[in-house]
Motif scaffolding. Sequence first.
Motif, PDB file in Angstrom:
ATOM      1  N   ASP A  26       0.803  -1.228   0.000  1.00  0.00           N
ATOM      2  CA  ASP A  26       0.000   0.000   0.000  1.00  0.00           C
ATOM      3  C   ASP A  26       0.832   1.273   0.000  1.00  0.00           C
ATOM      4  N   GLN A  27       2.087   1.169   0.406  1.00  0.00           N
ATOM      5  CA  GLN A  27       2.917   2.362   0.543  1.00  0.00           C
ATOM      6  C   GLN A  27       4.271   2.158  -0.139  1.00  0.00           C
ATOM      7  N   LEU A  28       4.833   3.222  -0.677  1.00  0.00           N
ATOM      8  CA  LEU A  28       6.208   3.143  -1.160  1.00  0.00           C
ATOM      9  C   LEU A  28       7.132   2.896   0.026  1.00  0.00           C
ATOM     10  N   THR A  76      10.079   3.086   2.613  1.00  0.00           N
ATOM     11  CA  THR A  76      10.913   4.222   3.008  1.00  0.00           C
ATOM     12  C   THR A  76      12.401   3.888   2.976  1.00  0.00           C
ATOM     13  N   SER A  85      -4.386   2.516  -3.334  1.00  0.00           N
ATOM     14  CA  SER A  85      -3.618   2.891  -2.143  1.00  0.00           C
ATOM     15  C   SER A  85      -2.170   3.209  -2.496  1.00  0.00           C
ATOM     16  N   LEU A  86      -1.561   2.394  -3.353  1.00  0.00           N
ATOM     17  CA  LEU A  86      -0.185   2.654  -3.738  1.00  0.00           C
ATOM     18  C   LEU A  86      -0.096   3.903  -4.617  1.00  0.00           C
ATOM     19  N   GLN A 116      -1.938   6.493  -4.395  1.00  0.00           N
ATOM     20  CA  GLN A 116      -2.009   7.643  -3.493  1.00  0.00           C
ATOM     21  C   GLN A 116      -0.683   7.872  -2.781  1.00  0.00           C
ATOM     22  N   SER A 117       0.014   6.795  -2.465  1.00  0.00           N
ATOM     23  CA  SER A 117       1.330   6.925  -1.837  1.00  0.00           C
ATOM     24  C   SER A 117       2.316   7.578  -2.805  1.00  0.00           C
ATOM     25  N   SER A 156       1.515  11.239  -2.919  1.00  0.00           N
ATOM     26  CA  SER A 156       1.989  11.907  -1.703  1.00  0.00           C
ATOM     27  C   SER A 156       3.487  12.153  -1.759  1.00  0.00           C
ATOM     28  N   THR A 157       4.217  11.218  -2.371  1.00  0.00           N
ATOM     29  CA  THR A 157       5.669  11.328  -2.429  1.00  0.00           C
ATOM     30  C   THR A 157       6.134  12.269  -3.534  1.00  0.00           C
TER      31      THR A 157
END
Length: 450
Positions: A125-127, A129, A144-145, A147-148, A151-152
């Motif tokens: 779901d997220q890049l 870190t 979800s990804l 959107q990540s 955001s980045t």
Amino acid sequence: MTYDVHIIGGGLAGSEAAWQLARRGVKVRLSEMRGSGATTPAHQTDGLAELVCSNSFRSDDDEKNAVGLLHHEMRRLDSIIMRAGEIARVPAGTAMAVDRDVFSAEVQKELEAHPNIEIVRETVDQLPTEGLTIVATGPLTAQSLAQSIVSTTGEDRLAFFDAIAPIVHYDSIDMDICWMASRWDKGDTKDYINCPMTEEQYLAFHQGLLDAEKGEFKEWEADTPYFDGCMPIEVMAERGLDTLRFGPMKPVGLDNPHTATEEFPQGRWAHAVVQLRQDNKLGTLWNMVGFQTKMKYGAQVELLRTIPGLQNAEFARLGGMHRNTFINSPMLLDRQLRLKGAEHIRFAGQITGCEGYVESSAVGLLAGMMTATELAGERWEGPPRTSAMGALLAHITGDAEASSYQPMNINFGLFPPLHDVKKKQRKEAYTERGKEDFGVWLAGLEAVPA
């Protein structure tokens, strides 16, 4: 299994990247959401490297075809996509077509059997870190990804809907009819190619837009609205006879020097004008301004060639509109496909804005090689610009104009031009030069110990 690189996405690009890393001794975690309970509107199975549209890898002619040259280069680098393609190949003349089920099964079998690859069915779901990562989630990246990524990278760096205008090869434009100018001659340069239309020609073109066969949105695209900046040209035509003349075909401020007279030494305004804007730094490709369309490809070619000056037009890409997810790669990625400001993340495949199965696989292959080189502490020297891989990579990471970046197939318009070769021999010359330079580059790679 502990791993060195995390690959997100088990499509063609992710599978190719995993293969290239694994065969170089790198341990890979390959995450694929299909098979974990998640799916996409386009996929039918949970198989790796599933082909969701055509079963064709297009031309296999490596003597005078850009995608055929890309096939040749990928084979020389032991591409798993090309290897599986040969096993699954079905008759298709000079094209390379495959049995899609056999193809996917072959890729998955090879990856599952490799001791350096762990395939995990999971949704990311997220890049990440930290840790070396390759994002190869394709044009249907999970919400979800996506959107990540937004955001980045920023709200304006990710497209969810393609509004693609046709792109024309410069050397197919008739400059005895067209001319170079900016509207009202503003600026120090003449930035546009202008194609003039008489009233009669415009009326015929307008009717052609209304009558042309249109493509339909897929069911899962249908609720994606148009917005004014990406209105299909045929929809504008439906709004009124002169809508286009007050929009993308506005003639005001464009003096046609081909109509110059003693009374009007600068030339007169045409009834309507089609403008083309330079699309790459080489000046070999020109974008038809405001001509995004849902017309079917055959209808597009037939109608667009009625535009004066484009009667012999050769298209590097035809127009289209469909749901997609891709990043503005020329703005966001460095020359090694790394995300600027988060260099542990590389992007690969269609999410970078390359178009097509083979192009997506090729970018995955390059991402895998780059990451392996980084892990080995070696200096990455990319393929030459004159090769298909080098031309595609250069387009994605800097040659294309970031302000108008759109998905693109490999084509000779991305290659450094050959000015001293007759047009009839140019395709053969491009492939001959590409093969020779790619061979020199590959020999240099093989001379470096793994």
